[in-house]
Each structure stands twice: as structure tokens, then as C-alpha cells.
Design an enzyme around this catalytic site. Structure first.
Site, short mmCIF file in Angstrom:
data_model
loop_
_atom_site.label_atom_id
_atom_site.label_comp_id
_atom_site.label_asym_id
_atom_site.label_seq_id
_atom_site.Cartn_x
_atom_site.Cartn_y
_atom_site.Cartn_z
N ASP A 59 32.47 55.13 27.88
CA ASP A 59 31.98 54.62 29.23
C ASP A 59 30.67 53.91 28.90
O ASP A 59 29.74 54.08 28.32
CB ASP A 59 31.51 55.87 30.02
CG ASP A 59 31.37 55.62 31.40
OD1 ASP A 59 30.77 54.40 31.49
OD2 ASP A 59 31.79 56.47 32.19
N ASN A 86 33.28 42.32 29.74
CA ASN A 86 34.34 42.25 30.75
C ASN A 86 34.30 43.50 31.76
O ASN A 86 34.43 43.42 32.78
CB ASN A 86 35.76 42.10 30.33
CG ASN A 86 36.99 42.48 31.43
OD1 ASN A 86 37.19 41.67 32.13
ND2 ASN A 86 37.54 43.46 31.19
N TYR A 152 27.94 44.83 45.19
CA TYR A 152 28.94 44.22 44.29
C TYR A 152 28.33 42.78 44.09
O TYR A 152 28.10 42.43 42.99
CB TYR A 152 30.26 44.29 44.60
CG TYR A 152 31.19 43.52 43.55
CD1 TYR A 152 31.09 44.23 42.29
CD2 TYR A 152 31.51 42.12 43.92
CE1 TYR A 152 32.13 43.32 41.38
CE2 TYR A 152 32.42 41.57 42.76
CZ TYR A 152 32.63 42.27 41.64
OH TYR A 152 33.42 41.39 40.81
N LYS A 156 26.65 41.14 40.41
CA LYS A 156 27.20 39.95 39.86
C LYS A 156 26.23 38.74 39.74
O LYS A 156 26.04 37.91 38.89
CB LYS A 156 28.49 39.43 40.53
CG LYS A 156 29.46 40.25 40.15
CD LYS A 156 30.01 40.45 38.61
CE LYS A 156 31.17 41.36 38.31
NZ LYS A 156 31.26 41.39 36.99
N PRO A 182 35.09 34.06 38.31
CA PRO A 182 36.45 33.93 38.90
C PRO A 182 36.27 34.14 40.21
O PRO A 182 35.45 35.06 40.78
CB PRO A 182 37.40 34.88 38.14
CG PRO A 182 36.59 35.62 37.17
CD PRO A 182 35.49 35.20 37.34
N VAL A 185 41.50 37.39 41.49
CA VAL A 185 42.41 37.72 40.39
C VAL A 185 43.21 38.78 40.67
O VAL A 185 42.42 40.08 40.91
CB VAL A 185 41.75 37.86 38.93
CG1 VAL A 185 42.64 37.75 38.00
CG2 VAL A 185 40.69 36.56 38.81
#
Ligand code: NDP
Ligand code: 8X3
Length: 251
Positions: A59, A86, A152, A156, A182, A185
Site C-alpha cells: 500500500d 500512477n 481530489y 492533483k 488526463p 479516462v
């Protein structure tokens, strides 16, 4: 000599497509994720094709686990050429005033602290070689904020800042840092965000042609294959039918 790529979060979505693509590009792979069965099945699928794969189940939120796995790699896996940070997630889509603290912590711990822990363990290996390429998965949510995206988007935006800082701090060591940002997606992302609510998750990608994980893998393969002296700092990749984080052309 075969190049080595470490990709975090390969048990689904973008990470899996990137690992598959880098395998086709001739890389040996260190792949990670928490879901052990998925991870081992994916590793076996690649190994059956003759690709060298080292699966590591941990994790990214646990700094001790990250250290234990990445700072004690077998000698033959230590010369990591490419790190793809990622692993990440969104949880919930609530106004800040009714946000769920546990959701905030999951996002901050995974998207920000997890990415930092992994980078902290891998960068010294790259510095030792005086070369390497770090690819951080940011998002359009790291460039713009959208309603209810609050935390969120903040995580980012943090990835955006960390990518810039990492590029400066490793400049003297011949290390490339690329951020990939992106738009929508279609992956397990929305199932995770909406905590298994399939109907709500499917709604996100209805009525327009969303990006596929393979589109992001293509872009990453492009960045990785550039000549030694060329680096893409930042790439924003959107579906044609998405203008910004909130504006879609849906039919
Ligand atoms: P998925 O949910 O399909 O995949 C996320 C991956 O991250 C899984 O393999 C999951 O593995 C792994 N992961 C999540 N939490 C942890 C953890 N604590 N420790 C280790 N691994 C973890 O989503 P995507 O492929 O869409 O997302 C990948 C990245 O792309 C994320 O950073 C996301 O923010 C970003 N992104 C996604 C967009 C989209 O629209 N889908 C757009 C822009 C950016 P496991 O559950 O096995 O641990
Ligand atoms: C994922 C894309 O627009 O849902 O980062 O935040 S978005």
C-alpha cells in the site's frame, strides 16, 4: 542492457495499460498494487510472454512498507530507468462542508503522500546512476478545480507542484520529470470514487467518447522514447468532447 520500469497501481486502468505498453517497448517491469490476486495474475500474464516482471504487493500509503519493498530491491532490479507514479484515486464528490474526513485522508495519503514515499525511495537509485525518468500522473483536476472536486483537485494540484519541485531538485542529476494530466479516462476510477455505485460510475462516461487507458499509455510511451536531451515537462490530454474539467459535449 534491458531497461527497467517501475509502475505503481497496475491492478487496473491506466497503470495496467502503461505496464503492458512498456513491456511491448522492451522494458523489464516492477509492478505494484494492493490487490494481490490481480497483481500476481497480471504479472503472470506478462511473464508468460517472456517478460521479466517483479510484482510487489504493498500500500503506497504505508511509508514503512514502501521503504521495505523499494529500498531492498534485489540487485538486478535496482537500476530503475523509469518510475511511473500512477497509483491514485478519488473518493466521493461532496461539497467541502459535508465532506467525509476519511475520504479526504484516503486521497491525501494516496495521491500526495504515497507518491512522495515511492519517489523518496526510487530517486536515490536514479541519482546513483545519474539518469532516470519519473512520470507523475496528475490530472486536469490538478490544473483546474471543479465543483465538489475540492480535495481530489487539491491532491492533483499538489502533484503539479511536486512535479515542478522534483524537476528542480533532480536537475543536476540528469533526471527527467514528466507530468501527465488526463481528462476523463474510462477505468475503475469512477467506481472507486462512487464506492461501487455502478450506475453512477457509468453515467460519468455516457454520451461522449472518453479516453481509454491505452491512450494515456501511448502518450507515456512517446515521452519515454524521446531522445536523451528532450523532456516533456507537462502534458494535458483530453477527450475531444471535453473542453475543461467541467465542460463536456454529451449527446
Ligand atoms: P483505477 O482505479 O482504474 O486504478 C487505480 C490504481 O491505483 C489501481 O491499480 C489501484 O490498485 C492503485 N491504488 C490505489 N490506491 C492504492 C494504494 N493505496 N496503494 C497502492 N496502489 C493503489 O484508476 P485510474 O487508472 O483511472 O487511475 C490511475 C491514476 O490516474 C490515478 O492517479 C488517477 O488520479 C489518475 N487519473 C485518472 C483519470 C481518470 O479519468 N480515470 C484522469 C486523470 C488522472 P489496488 O486497488 O490494487 O491497490
Ligand atoms: C480524474 C479526472 O475530471 O474526474 O482526475 O477529476 S476528473
Amino acid at each position: 542492457m534491458t531497461k527497467i520500469a517501475l509502475v505503481t497501481g497496475v491492478t487496473s486502468g491506466i497503470g495496467q495499460a502503461v505496464a503492458e505498453r512498456l513491456a511491448k517497448e522492451g522494458f523489464s517491469l516492477i509492478v505494484t498494487g494492493r490487490r494481490k490476486e490481480c497483481l500476481m495474475a497480471f504479472a503472470k500474464k506478462l511473464q508468460d510472454k517472456g517478460i521479466s516482471v517483479l510484482p510487489l504487493c504493498f500500500d503506497v500509503r504505508d511509508s514503512k512498507e514502501v521503504e521495505a519493498h523499494l529500498e531492498h530491491l534485489p540487485q538486478e532490479w535496482q537500476n530503475i530507468d523509469v518510475l511511473v507514479n500512477n497509483a491514485g484515486l478519488a473518493v466521493g464528490l461532496n461539497p467541502l462542508q459535508s465532506g467525509i474526513i476519511e475520504d479526504w485522508e484516503r486521497m491525501i495519503d494516496t495521491n500526495v503522500k504515497g507518491l512522495l514515499y515511492v519517489s523518496r525511495s526510487v530517486l536515490p537509485l536514479m541519482i546513483k546512476q545519474q539518469k532516470g525518468h519519473v512520470i507523475n500522473l496528475g490530472s486536469i483536476a490538478g490544473k483546474e478545480v471543479y465543483p465538489n472536486g475540492n480535495v481530489y483537485c487539491a491532491t492533483k494540484h499538489a502533484v503539479d507542484a511536486i512535479s515542478k519541485g522534483m524537476r528542480m531538485d533532480t536537475l543536476a542529476h540528469n533526471i527527467k520529470v514528466t507530468q501527465i494530466c488526463p481528462g476523463a479516462v474510462e477505468t475503475e476510477f469512477s467506481m472507486v470514487r462512487f464506492k461501487g455505485d455502478k450506475q453512477r460510475a457509468e453515467q460519468v462516461y455516457k454520451g461522449f467518447h472518453s479516453l481509454k487507458a491505452e491512450d494515456i499509455a501511448d502518450a507515456i510511451a512517446y515521452c519515454v522514447n524521446l531522445p536523451e536531451h528532450v523532456n516533456i515537462n507537462d502534458m494535458v490530454i483530453m477527450p475531444t468532447a471535453q473542453a475543461n474539467s467541467a465542460l463536456f459535449s454529451k449527446k
